[in-house]
Design a protein around this motif. Structure first.
Motif, short mmCIF file in Angstrom:
data_model
loop_
_atom_site.label_atom_id
_atom_site.label_comp_id
_atom_site.label_asym_id
_atom_site.label_seq_id
_atom_site.Cartn_x
_atom_site.Cartn_y
_atom_site.Cartn_z
N VAL A 14 15.89 5.46 33.42
CA VAL A 14 15.29 5.69 34.98
C VAL A 14 16.26 5.41 36.07
O VAL A 14 16.59 6.18 36.82
CB VAL A 14 13.82 5.45 34.98
N ASN A 15 16.75 4.38 36.08
CA ASN A 15 17.48 3.73 37.19
C ASN A 15 18.99 4.62 37.20
O ASN A 15 19.33 5.08 38.07
CB ASN A 15 17.94 2.40 37.11
N ARG A 16 19.34 4.88 35.98
CA ARG A 16 20.62 5.69 35.88
C ARG A 16 20.59 7.05 36.45
O ARG A 16 21.36 7.68 37.08
CB ARG A 16 21.39 5.48 34.59
N SER A 17 19.26 7.66 35.97
CA SER A 17 18.87 8.95 36.23
C SER A 17 18.79 9.06 37.72
O SER A 17 19.29 10.11 38.57
CB SER A 17 17.67 9.35 35.59
N LEU A 18 18.06 8.14 38.38
CA LEU A 18 17.97 7.93 39.92
C LEU A 18 19.14 7.89 40.54
O LEU A 18 19.39 8.59 41.54
CB LEU A 18 16.85 6.86 40.24
N LYS A 19 20.21 6.82 40.04
CA LYS A 19 21.36 6.83 40.72
C LYS A 19 22.34 8.20 40.75
O LYS A 19 22.87 8.60 41.59
CB LYS A 19 22.31 5.71 40.07
N ALA A 20 22.34 8.99 39.46
CA ALA A 20 23.06 10.04 39.17
C ALA A 20 22.40 11.27 40.26
O ALA A 20 22.95 11.98 40.90
CB ALA A 20 22.74 10.66 37.96
N ARG A 21 20.95 11.17 40.62
CA ARG A 21 20.15 12.32 41.36
C ARG A 21 20.62 11.96 42.71
O ARG A 21 20.85 12.77 43.44
CB ARG A 21 18.80 12.06 41.19
N TYR A 22 20.80 10.43 43.26
CA TYR A 22 21.03 10.14 44.74
C TYR A 22 22.71 10.52 44.88
O TYR A 22 22.92 11.17 45.92
CB TYR A 22 20.97 8.67 45.05
N ARG A 23 23.35 10.25 43.65
CA ARG A 23 24.95 10.75 44.09
C ARG A 23 24.90 12.38 44.23
O ARG A 23 25.79 12.83 44.90
CB ARG A 23 25.80 10.33 42.77
N ALA A 24 24.13 12.95 43.49
CA ALA A 24 24.10 14.40 43.57
C ALA A 24 23.70 14.84 44.93
O ALA A 24 23.98 15.77 45.57
CB ALA A 24 23.28 15.34 42.59
N GLU A 25 22.79 14.29 45.36
CA GLU A 25 22.11 14.76 46.63
C GLU A 25 23.03 14.24 47.73
O GLU A 25 23.26 15.12 48.81
CB GLU A 25 20.72 13.89 47.14
N LYS A 26 23.73 13.14 47.66
CA LYS A 26 24.92 12.64 48.58
C LYS A 26 26.14 13.75 48.80
O LYS A 26 26.42 14.28 49.81
CB LYS A 26 25.52 11.38 48.35
N ARG A 27 26.44 14.30 47.63
CA ARG A 27 27.38 15.34 47.31
C ARG A 27 27.00 16.62 47.96
O ARG A 27 27.66 17.40 48.44
CB ARG A 27 27.88 15.44 45.98
N PHE A 28 25.69 17.13 47.90
CA PHE A 28 25.49 18.25 48.17
C PHE A 28 25.19 18.10 49.71
O PHE A 28 25.59 19.07 50.48
CB PHE A 28 23.72 18.61 47.71
N LYS A 29 24.63 17.12 50.32
CA LYS A 29 24.92 16.92 51.85
C LYS A 29 26.44 16.88 52.39
O LYS A 29 26.26 17.47 53.36
CB LYS A 29 24.01 15.48 52.19
N ALA A 30 27.23 16.22 51.57
CA ALA A 30 28.55 16.14 52.12
C ALA A 30 28.98 17.63 52.03
O ALA A 30 29.86 17.99 53.09
CB ALA A 30 29.42 15.37 51.17
N TYR A 31 28.77 18.35 50.86
CA TYR A 31 29.18 19.74 50.99
C TYR A 31 28.84 20.75 52.06
O TYR A 31 29.56 21.59 52.86
CB TYR A 31 28.72 20.50 49.73
N GLY A 32 27.30 20.42 52.55
CA GLY A 32 26.87 21.07 53.69
C GLY A 32 27.54 20.59 54.87
O GLY A 32 27.84 21.47 55.85
N ILE A 33 27.77 19.46 55.23
CA ILE A 33 28.29 18.94 56.24
C ILE A 33 29.88 19.50 56.54
O ILE A 33 30.33 20.09 57.41
CB ILE A 33 28.49 17.40 56.46
N ALA A 34 30.61 19.61 55.12
CA ALA A 34 31.85 20.09 55.14
C ALA A 34 31.94 21.54 55.44
O ALA A 34 32.72 21.81 56.32
CB ALA A 34 32.65 19.68 53.64
#
Length: 431
Positions: A14-34
């Motif tokens: 579960v922790n690894r899944s949450l970390k992967a989800r958080y990383r995906a959200e950060k990447r998505f946010k970074a793509y939007g800002i970019a």
């Protein structure tokens, strides 16, 4: 022990899944800002390019000369005779002033080259001076006259180093004369009033945007007068009165489809109906306004319907419950509350119409018009069409005037969008 180890493994998963989800959200946010930063960078580059090329058009090179209003050379016997004042040879006294300034110039070819330092339209300025002040006849006065476009381009590109200047069609003698004028402070860059007070011209130094601006203004007035009342009335009928059946569904679908039709199609429609069938004149703001009204109507209807839908049903129920008729409910309660949204959508639609070129090209507003239009029935062009015409001109001086006209058009568009935002904030009501 086995159960505890399985629980730990499940928690780790579960922790690894949450970390992967958080990383995906950060990447998505970074793509939007970019993406936003990239869009802003492109916008900055575009504006910088336009401003860097166009700001110099607001200045015009002028030459200082001592001009003698010689009555014999002008062939004026009676200064009160307007016909003589209009027909006088003002270019002749400009040529005489140039010969006096450069007395060493001889030969027909060199003199012709010398005369080209000053715009061939400079005589109109002297004519206006003499008409305004007839006492100038027979006097010698110092005047600033508009320089030719080649001289203007050379001076603006020169900077501090003459070797970096764009010489274009200039001869070595012309360059020497220009440098002599600059050394004696007889050549300067002054504010270009002609750009804002004149119509189009084949000569860049005489070209202005007033004719195009007035043409756009008259076209936009026709568009506003026709499209806004019709669009609001259609929206009110479709939203408040029209029965829900296949016919109204068909109308709504077609209105939505018309909003996505390319603008040149409306130009073809206007060419076929208004010019071909009704035989209206080409290149007049009335036809342009009719065509742009057809193009703007779907946008106004859609935005007006959305504004009417946003009015709470309780407003309608309260008005009807107090004894108001349906028309009174619509006119006195629904429309005033929906008007801010309607105005916002209409202004955005008008701003879009102001920047359109393709439909106006189809109805002949691409014609070369020198005179300033005085009404909706006078031949005219529009500012976007004027930009199109100048961008196709071979003279280098038209490059800066094209960019300057784009700056003026962008200023109008930004002002209209700012007005729409202000109206929405100022008149918006929350329930």
């Amino acid at each position: 022990m086995k159960e505890s180890s399985e629980n730990l493994n499940a928690i780790d998963l579960v922790n690894r899944s949450l970390k992967a989800r958080y990383r995906a959200e950060k990447r998505f946010k970074a793509y939007g800002i970019a993406a936003i930063l990239f869009g802003l960078a492109c916008l900055v580059i575009l504006f910088t390019d336009i401003i860097s090329k166009g700001h110099s058009a607001f200045l015009q090179t002028e030459v200082y000369l001592e001009v003698t209003f010689d009555s014999d050379r002008l062939d004026i016997d009676d200064v009160s005779n307007s016909a003589q004042l209009m027909a006088a040879d003002y270019q002749g006294i400009i040529k005489a002033a140039l010969r006096e300034r450069f007395p060493d110039v001889s030969g027909r070819r060199d003199k012709r080259t010398l005369y080209s330092l000053v715009s061939n339209g400079a005589g109109f300025s002297l004519r206006e001076m003499l008409i305004d002040d007839p006492s100038l006849l027979g006097k010698t006065v110092g005047v600033w006259l508009v320089a030719d476009d080649d001289i203007d381009t050379y001076v603006k590109s020169r900077g501090d180093n003459p070797e970096d200047a764009f010489t274009g069609r200039m001869s070595d003698k012309q360059i020497a004369w220009v440098e002599s004028l600059m050394e004696n402070d007889q050549l300067a860059l002054n504010f270009n009033t002609t750009f804002f007070t004149s119509g189009d011209s084949r000569e860049p130094e005489q070209a202005g945007i007033l004719g195009a601006v007035m043409g756009s203004l008259f076209t936009l007035i026709v568009t506003i007068v026709l499209s806004f009342p019709i669009g609001v009335a259609a929206a009110v009928y479709l939203e408040e009165y029209a029965p829900r059946n296949r016919l109204t569904d068909f109308i709504e679908v077609n209105i939505n489809n018309l909003a996505a039709v390319p603008s040149i199609i409306f130009g073809l429609l206007g060419l076929a109906i208004f010019i071909g069938f009704f035989e209206m004149h080409r290149s007049i703001p009335l036809v342009g306004g009719l065509v742009l009204s057809l193009m703007t109507l779907p946008t106004i209807i859609i935005s007006s319907r959305a504004a009417i839908k946003a009015v709470p049903p309780s407003i309608r129920d309260a008005a009807l419950g107090l004894g108001a008729s349906k028309m009174q409910m619509v006119l006195h309660h629904v429309l005033p509350l929906a008007m801010p949204g309607m105005l916002t959508g209409a202004i955005i639609g008008f701003a879009q119409a102001l920047g359109e070129t393709a439909p106006l090209l189809m109805i002949g507003m691409v014609a070369f018009i020198v005179d300033i239009p005085g009404g909706v029935a006078d031949p005219a062009t529009a500012l976007p069409v004027q930009i199109f015409l100048w961008s196709d001109s071979p003279e280098r001086a038209f490059v800066e005037r094209t960019s300057a006209a784009i700056m003026v058009l962008l200023a109008f568009l930004i002002s209209m969008n700012t007005l729409a935002i202000w109206l929405r904030k100022r008149l918006e009501r929350r329930w």
